[in-house]
Design a protein around this motif. Structure first.
Motif, short mmCIF file in Angstrom:
data_model
loop_
_atom_site.label_atom_id
_atom_site.label_comp_id
_atom_site.label_asym_id
_atom_site.label_seq_id
_atom_site.Cartn_x
_atom_site.Cartn_y
_atom_site.Cartn_z
N PHE A 80 0.86 -1.18 0.00
CA PHE A 80 0.00 0.00 0.00
C PHE A 80 0.90 1.24 0.00
CE2 PHE A 80 -4.49 1.19 0.99
CZ PHE A 80 -4.33 2.57 0.95
N GLY A 81 0.96 1.92 -1.13
CA GLY A 81 1.84 3.07 -1.27
C GLY A 81 1.10 4.38 -1.22
N THR A 82 1.63 5.31 -0.46
CA THR A 82 1.02 6.64 -0.38
C THR A 82 2.07 7.71 -0.12
OG1 THR A 82 -0.60 8.04 0.78
CG2 THR A 82 0.52 6.37 2.09
N PRO A 83 1.89 8.88 -0.71
CA PRO A 83 2.71 10.01 -0.33
C PRO A 83 2.14 10.66 0.93
CG PRO A 83 1.19 10.66 -2.05
CD PRO A 83 0.98 9.18 -1.82
N GLN A 88 -0.25 13.70 6.48
CA GLN A 88 -1.15 12.57 6.48
C GLN A 88 -1.03 11.79 5.16
OE1 GLN A 88 -5.25 13.75 7.77
NE2 GLN A 88 -4.39 15.80 7.78
N MET A 89 -1.64 10.61 5.11
CA MET A 89 -1.72 9.88 3.86
C MET A 89 -2.57 10.67 2.87
SD MET A 89 -4.43 6.79 4.66
CE MET A 89 -3.94 6.49 6.36
N SER A 90 -2.46 10.36 1.60
CA SER A 90 -3.20 11.09 0.58
C SER A 90 -4.70 10.84 0.69
CB SER A 90 -2.73 10.69 -0.82
OG SER A 90 -3.21 9.40 -1.16
N LYS A 94 -7.07 7.36 1.54
CA LYS A 94 -8.21 7.29 2.45
C LYS A 94 -9.44 6.75 1.73
CE LYS A 94 -6.61 11.09 5.39
NZ LYS A 94 -6.88 12.47 5.87
N ARG A 95 -9.62 7.14 0.47
CA ARG A 95 -10.75 6.65 -0.31
C ARG A 95 -10.68 5.13 -0.45
NH1 ARG A 95 -13.79 9.02 -4.40
NH2 ARG A 95 -13.86 10.73 -2.89
#
Length: 210
Positions: A80-83, A88-90, A94-95
């Motif tokens: 699970f990749g996020t900037p 916070q996470m993108s 969250k979606r």
């Protein structure tokens, strides 16, 4: 035993725009997983799809989530990749988590969610603080919806505060990040292999009580 991994890149950038540091972190993890016979089958850039808001597995006409959900659940490992944005996470990450909330009510006769016996790890990048906050929120949510989190499951890089340097701009991977990716990969492959061979048994009394 060869295990399958899938990666979600929750960057705000669509394909064809600027390159993504989240992809760079996913690639680092994938390289290490490959050494343990875990194959990354694909990376899904969520911004390229129409993932509608909601908490069900199908929000109706135009929703791309049902086909993405099927591909995610076909894998043994989820990267699970996020900037990091504003610490916070993108919003896209969250979606995705909100859509996975449906797993809570999609249990089998033994009370197991469709994500049971699947392993999840995090690939996090940013040029601001927030990696620990993001991994804490992400892992709690993923565990809530049935994924299993191995030891040392977050590989991240954050740059100097208020700097414009991104992970993909670095000439080489920092040693600490590289070593973290190696440990993440070893632990992930080990745990995923165990769960593949012997999935969670569930609760035999669940069906009688429902």
């Amino acid at each position: 035993m060869t295990l399958k991994a899938i990666a979600l890149n929750c960057t705000l950038k669509r394909s064809g725009q600027e390159s993504s540091s989240t992809d760079a972190m996913i690639d680092l993890i994938a390289e290490q997983l490959a050494k343990h016979k875990v194959e990354l089958t694909e990376t899904i850039r969520i911004a390229d799809y129409n993932v509608l808001p909601g908490v069900s597995s199908d929000e109706g006409e135009g929703d791309d989530w049902p086909k993405l959900r099927k591909r995610i659940l076909a894998a043994d490992v989820l990267i699970f990749g996020t900037p990091i944005w504003m610490g916070q996470m993108s919003s896209i990450a969250k979606r995705v988590l909100e859509r996975m909330d449906a797993f809570l009510s999609e249990t089998d006769e033994l009370g197991r969610m469709p994500s049971f016996s699947k392993v999840a790890v995090a690939a996090i990048v940013g040029n601001e603080d927030g990696a620990h906050r993001t991994s804490a929120d992400l892992f709690q949510a993923l565990n809530d919806v049935g994924f299993t989190i191995p030891a040392s499951a977050a590989c991240y890089w954050v740059g100097e505060a208020m700097s414009s340097t991104d992970f993909q701009d670095l000439d080489e991977t920092p040693q600490a990040t590289f070593e973290t990716a190696r440990m993440l990969a070893a632990n992930t492959a080990h745990l995923a292999g165990l769960l593949k061979a012997k999935p969670y048994p569930g609760d035999e009394e669940h069906d009688d009580e429902s």
